[in-house]
Design a protein around this motif. Sequence first.
Motif, PDB file in Angstrom:
ATOM      1  N   VAL A   1       1.210  -1.276   0.027  1.00 49.44           N
ATOM      2  CA  VAL A   1       0.150  -0.179   0.170  1.00 49.44           C
ATOM      3  C   VAL A   1       0.918   1.104   0.373  1.00 49.44           C
ATOM      4  CG1 VAL A   1      -1.357   0.954   1.418  1.00 49.44           C
ATOM      5  CG2 VAL A   1      -1.775  -1.371   0.882  1.00 49.44           C
ATOM      6  N   ALA A   2       2.140   1.310   0.829  1.00 46.79           N
ATOM      7  CA  ALA A   2       2.524   2.131   0.453  1.00 46.79           C
ATOM      8  C   ALA A   2       3.822   2.707  -0.535  1.00 46.79           C
ATOM      9  CB  ALA A   2       3.651   2.332   1.643  1.00 46.79           C
ATOM     10  N   LEU A   3       3.989   2.000  -0.717  1.00 46.45           N
ATOM     11  CA  LEU A   3       4.733   1.255  -2.005  1.00 46.45           C
ATOM     12  C   LEU A   3       3.919   1.951  -3.304  1.00 46.45           C
ATOM     13  CD1 LEU A   3       7.451   0.457  -3.809  1.00 46.45           C
ATOM     14  CD2 LEU A   3       5.934  -1.643  -3.971  1.00 46.45           C
ATOM     15  N   LEU A   4       2.512   1.674  -3.010  1.00 43.99           N
ATOM     16  CA  LEU A   4       1.774   2.223  -4.629  1.00 43.99           C
ATOM     17  C   LEU A   4       1.353   3.757  -3.734  1.00 43.99           C
ATOM     18  CD1 LEU A   4      -1.682   0.319  -4.002  1.00 43.99           C
ATOM     19  CD2 LEU A   4       0.301   0.048  -5.944  1.00 43.99           C
TER      20      LEU A   4
ATOM     21  N   VAL B   1      13.502  12.493  -7.290  1.00 45.39           N
ATOM     22  CA  VAL B   1      14.595  11.968  -6.459  1.00 45.39           C
ATOM     23  C   VAL B   1      13.609  11.243  -4.851  1.00 45.39           C
ATOM     24  CG1 VAL B   1      16.234  12.559  -5.082  1.00 45.39           C
ATOM     25  CG2 VAL B   1      15.818  13.177  -7.377  1.00 45.39           C
ATOM     26  N   LEU B   2      12.788  12.112  -4.407  1.00 48.70           N
ATOM     27  CA  LEU B   2      12.347  11.533  -2.882  1.00 48.70           C
ATOM     28  C   LEU B   2      11.765  10.528  -3.220  1.00 48.70           C
ATOM     29  CD1 LEU B   2      11.635  14.714  -0.998  1.00 48.70           C
ATOM     30  CD2 LEU B   2      13.082  13.411  -0.360  1.00 48.70           C
ATOM     31  N   SER B   3      10.860  10.616  -4.302  1.00 49.93           N
ATOM     32  CA  SER B   3       9.933   9.160  -4.552  1.00 49.93           C
ATOM     33  C   SER B   3      10.723   8.286  -4.838  1.00 49.93           C
ATOM     34  CB  SER B   3       8.469   9.421  -5.411  1.00 49.93           C
ATOM     35  OG  SER B   3       9.417   9.870  -6.477  1.00 49.93           O
ATOM     36  N   SER B   4      11.476   7.729  -5.519  1.00 47.02           N
ATOM     37  CA  SER B   4      12.789   6.822  -6.417  1.00 47.02           C
ATOM     38  C   SER B   4      13.356   6.369  -5.114  1.00 47.02           C
ATOM     39  CB  SER B   4      13.554   7.798  -6.673  1.00 47.02           C
ATOM     40  OG  SER B   4      12.790   8.301  -8.639  1.00 47.02           O
ATOM     41  N   VAL B   5      13.262   6.885  -4.380  1.00 49.30           N
ATOM     42  CA  VAL B   5      14.468   6.452  -2.670  1.00 49.30           C
ATOM     43  C   VAL B   5      13.426   5.471  -1.900  1.00 49.30           C
ATOM     44  CG1 VAL B   5      16.258   7.203  -1.243  1.00 49.30           C
ATOM     45  CG2 VAL B   5      16.253   8.351  -3.243  1.00 49.30           C
ATOM     46  N   ALA B   6      12.424   7.137  -2.251  1.00 40.93           N
ATOM     47  CA  ALA B   6      11.657   5.978  -0.903  1.00 40.93           C
ATOM     48  C   ALA B   6      11.241   4.588  -1.626  1.00 40.93           C
ATOM     49  CB  ALA B   6      10.433   6.725  -0.840  1.00 40.93           C
ATOM     50  N   GLY B   7      10.723   4.690  -3.170  1.00 47.45           N
ATOM     51  CA  GLY B   7      10.218   3.417  -3.500  1.00 47.45           C
ATOM     52  C   GLY B   7      11.442   2.080  -3.215  1.00 47.45           C
TER      53      GLY B   7
ATOM     54  N   VAL C   1      13.459   2.103  -1.043  1.00 43.63           N
ATOM     55  CA  VAL C   1      13.791   1.642   0.400  1.00 43.63           C
ATOM     56  C   VAL C   1      12.133   1.211   0.963  1.00 43.63           C
ATOM     57  CG1 VAL C   1      13.413   2.380   2.821  1.00 43.63           C
ATOM     58  CG2 VAL C   1      14.458   3.283   1.241  1.00 43.63           C
ATOM     59  N   LEU C   2      11.078   0.752   0.019  1.00 47.00           N
ATOM     60  CA  LEU C   2       9.855  -0.301   0.550  1.00 47.00           C
ATOM     61  C   LEU C   2      10.373  -1.226  -0.224  1.00 47.00           C
ATOM     62  CD1 LEU C   2       7.176   2.297   0.133  1.00 47.00           C
ATOM     63  CD2 LEU C   2       7.534   1.306   1.709  1.00 47.00           C
ATOM     64  N   LEU C   3      10.362  -1.167  -1.745  1.00 45.93           N
ATOM     65  CA  LEU C   3      11.598  -3.178  -2.092  1.00 45.93           C
ATOM     66  C   LEU C   3      12.285  -3.813  -1.403  1.00 45.93           C
ATOM     67  CD1 LEU C   3      11.337  -2.118  -5.487  1.00 45.93           C
ATOM     68  CD2 LEU C   3       9.745  -2.667  -5.129  1.00 45.93           C
ATOM     69  N   ALA C   4      13.189  -3.010  -0.692  1.00 47.35           N
ATOM     70  CA  ALA C   4      14.355  -3.805   0.482  1.00 47.35           C
ATOM     71  C   ALA C   4      12.932  -3.925   0.811  1.00 47.35           C
ATOM     72  CB  ALA C   4      15.198  -2.893   0.543  1.00 47.35           C
ATOM     73  N   THR C   5      12.376  -3.408   2.070  1.00 47.97           N
ATOM     74  CA  THR C   5      11.518  -4.131   3.418  1.00 47.97           C
ATOM     75  C   THR C   5      11.006  -4.789   3.074  1.00 47.97           C
ATOM     76  OG1 THR C   5      12.001  -1.787   3.724  1.00 47.97           O
ATOM     77  CG2 THR C   5       9.862  -2.601   4.759  1.00 47.97           C
ATOM     78  N   LEU C   6      10.390  -5.067   1.066  1.00 49.84           N
ATOM     79  CA  LEU C   6       9.452  -6.106   1.142  1.00 49.84           C
ATOM     80  C   LEU C   6      10.312  -7.250   0.374  1.00 49.84           C
ATOM     81  CD1 LEU C   6       7.108  -4.836  -1.963  1.00 49.84           C
ATOM     82  CD2 LEU C   6       6.369  -6.325   0.136  1.00 49.84           C
TER      83      LEU C   6
END
Length: 245
Positions: free
Chosen positions: A22-25, A68-74, A76-81
Amino acid sequence: MTLQDSSTGRDGVGARAAAVVVALLAVDAGWNLSLNTLLVRSGAAETLGTTFPVTVPLTTLGAVGGLVLSSVAGIVLLATLARVFAADTDALGAGETPAEMLAAYARAVVVTVVGVVAAGIGLAALVVPGLVVLVHLPLVFVAVAADGEPIGRAVDRTWTRAGGNRARIAAVGLAVVAVPLALAVVATLTAILPPLVELALGVLVTGVAAAAGVAAFTGIADSIDGSATGSARTDRVNPTASGRL
């Protein structure tokens, strides 16, 4: 050597994975809106003869920052997955200090950015080097994110253990890319859906495909590790405690 107990680590995996997706979306939506806005504000959309009706009130610099911010956040979320899906590891970093967990996420960001740039250069230059990078990049990402491997060791380990599995890895990667790409082509050639619905559908398909890809690559990495040791991997070594008895 200290081993993490997997009996409780797998509880609630589905709920945690759903929360991360959900956060990734949401981040994916922000990325797309930032890109649309950047293309419009910079004049690139007009140059290309394309319109992007769904934008946000940002300046060109603000759109760049959002991208840039959304790319880094994405990433990080994929790493969390990857950490959620990996056997016997905890997405919240059980057994890790905050600095060690931050380092794992930082390595995941570096691997993704450098890997994508290297793949782009390889594809543009000789094609084959770019394909080699793309085949190994997902497993290197899993190794640094879920196993806490240093980047150099992750690259070396992935190259060694991917032998005999490269076709399977490539097939999964192609499937992950093909679905969103097909949707993008259809959306470009047709104007059936309203722009906002088209954006939402694109975000949903891209996010779900990325999550499914992470799950598949994490499973492949774990199966490769199991076959390399001659048995299924049922206990993942805590990388931060490898020097302790």
